[in-house]
Design an enzyme around this catalytic site. Structure first.
Site, PDB file in Angstrom:
ATOM      1  N   SER A  98       0.846  -1.170   0.000  1.00  0.00           N
ATOM      2  CA  SER A  98       0.000   0.000   0.000  1.00  0.00           C
ATOM      3  C   SER A  98       0.890   1.231   0.000  1.00  0.00           C
ATOM      4  CB  SER A  98      -0.923   0.018   1.218  1.00  0.00           C
ATOM      5  OG  SER A  98      -1.741   1.171   1.213  1.00  0.00           O
ATOM      6  N   HIS A 112      -2.434   7.177  -4.774  1.00  0.00           N
ATOM      7  CA  HIS A 112      -2.556   5.998  -3.910  1.00  0.00           C
ATOM      8  C   HIS A 112      -2.566   4.754  -4.790  1.00  0.00           C
ATOM      9  CE1 HIS A 112      -5.558   2.908  -2.562  1.00  0.00           C
ATOM     10  NE2 HIS A 112      -4.720   2.854  -1.553  1.00  0.00           N
ATOM     11  N   ASN A 114      -2.575   0.255  -4.174  1.00  0.00           N
ATOM     12  CA  ASN A 114      -2.360  -0.932  -3.349  1.00  0.00           C
ATOM     13  C   ASN A 114      -2.727  -2.188  -4.118  1.00  0.00           C
ATOM     14  OD1 ASN A 114      -5.012  -2.313  -2.157  1.00  0.00           O
ATOM     15  ND2 ASN A 114      -5.411  -0.126  -2.311  1.00  0.00           N
ATOM     16  N   VAL A 115      -2.046  -3.263  -3.792  1.00  0.00           N
ATOM     17  CA  VAL A 115      -2.348  -4.599  -4.305  1.00  0.00           C
ATOM     18  C   VAL A 115      -2.243  -5.547  -3.120  1.00  0.00           C
ATOM     19  CG1 VAL A 115      -1.771  -4.348  -6.743  1.00  0.00           C
ATOM     20  CG2 VAL A 115       0.069  -4.706  -5.114  1.00  0.00           C
ATOM     21  N   ARG A 116      -3.160  -6.487  -3.018  1.00  0.00           N
ATOM     22  CA  ARG A 116      -3.216  -7.319  -1.822  1.00  0.00           C
ATOM     23  C   ARG A 116      -3.789  -8.701  -2.144  1.00  0.00           C
ATOM     24  NH1 ARG A 116      -6.922  -3.383  -2.052  1.00  0.00           N
ATOM     25  NH2 ARG A 116      -9.121  -3.978  -1.923  1.00  0.00           N
ATOM     26  N   GLY A 264      -4.611  -5.312  14.477  1.00  0.00           N
ATOM     27  CA  GLY A 264      -3.448  -5.115  15.335  1.00  0.00           C
ATOM     28  C   GLY A 264      -2.203  -4.716  14.579  1.00  0.00           C
TER      29      GLY A 264
END
Length: 307
Positions: A98, A112, A114-116, A264
């Site tokens: 990201s 911006h 992102n790759v996920r 978290g």
């Protein structure tokens, strides 16, 4: 659409690609800026960790963060199951990149990308996997040639996989990156997708690789074109005001921010996406006929930039 995992699903290959992509992007951005990105490796108590590459007070980028993370845990956070309640309670593995870049010059747009990749499973059931990602552009001052270039590069990233992907992901981006409480787009859009698992792992991974590889060709020419444009206090003040919209979206709506905090993740790495200087003005309106007004009337309108 979600898909049950079947060979040759390879989370290791995805992670290796994301790690290498982070290095390539950071290296090119450092060349442009002339300053080096700091490297901050971190661990997560619940499992996994990441590498944050951050540039503060650069020559071109006032702040830039390019984050890689690979985290896992026993239970998907609420932000990941809101649209898919059948996955609640499953263990998960998530990896991705990201990045957000806030340029110093108001004529260079914020960007911006992102790759996920997600993998969710539980005992006695086959794991479920999916990809997501995209990129979008947020200018303070609009230039049609920049918007056309960015969107055409997004289209080119998706073209090898089918002509229907770009219009669908472009529309998805316009709908997602919208400040609903203001009925206002965050920027000029780009592409966005989630829950991508069809037709198979190889195609979805290939498409996500193409999106990641097209980021630099989409953004760097715009930076090079605008970075030397002269500006003054008026432009900087408008930039700070528009950055306020960026903060509102990231803290109120962005699912990536929520996932990171709920799982978290490391707060410093998650919130590096926020701009270093920002301002809000009460009920401010641009001067009629100004370049600032033109942003609203001609660019924040979910236009078809390709055709």
């Amino acid at each position: 659409m979600l898909s049950r995992a079947a060979a040759p699903v390879d989370p290791g290959a995805v992670r290796q690609f994301f790690e290498a992509l982070q290095e390539r992007i950071v290296g090119r951005l450092a060349e442009i800026d002339g300053k080096t990105f700091a490297r901050d490796e971190w661990g997560r108590l619940q499992g996994g960790g990441g590498i944050t590459r951050v540039l503060e007070a650069g020559n071109v980028f006032e702040r830039g963060g390019v984050n890689f993370s690979h985290v896992f845990g026993e239970r998907l956070p609420p932000s990941a199951t809101a649209q898919r309640p059948e996955l609640a309670g499953r263990a998960f593995e998530a990896t991705g990149i990201s990045l957000v870049l806030h340029p110093r010059n108001p004529y260079v747009p914020t960007v911006h990308m992102n790759v996920r990749f997600f993998l969710a499973g539980k005992p006695g059931a086959e794991p479920v996997w999916w990809f997501g990602g995209g990129m979008d552009l947020t200018p303070c001052y609009g230039f049609e040639e920049d918007a056309v270039h960015f969107h055409r590069t997004c289209r080119d990233a998706l073209a090898p996989f089918g002509a229907d992907y770009y219009p669908r992901f472009k529309r998805w981006c316009d709908e997602y990156f919208c400040l609903k409480h203001r009925n206002e787009p965050r920027g000029i859009g780009g592409i966005f997708y989630d829950d991508l698992s069809a037709p198979d792992f190889a195609v979805c991974f290939g498409l996500t690789q193409s999106v990641g590889e097209h980021f630099l060709p989409a953004y760097v020419p715009i930076v090079e074109r605008r970075a030397s444009t002269s500006y003054g206090e008026r432009e900087r003040a408008f930039q700070a005001y528009r950055r306020g919209r960026y903060v509102e979206f990231n803290l109120v709506y962005d699912r990536g921010t929520l996932f990171g905090l709920q799982s978290g993740g490391r707060a410093e790495s998650i919130l590096v996406s926020l701009p270093p200087l920002v301002a809000w003005r009460y009920n401010w309106k641009p001067e009629p006929g100004s370049a600032e007004e033109r942003l609203y009337t001609e660019f924040l309108t979910a236009r078809d930039w390709v055709t």
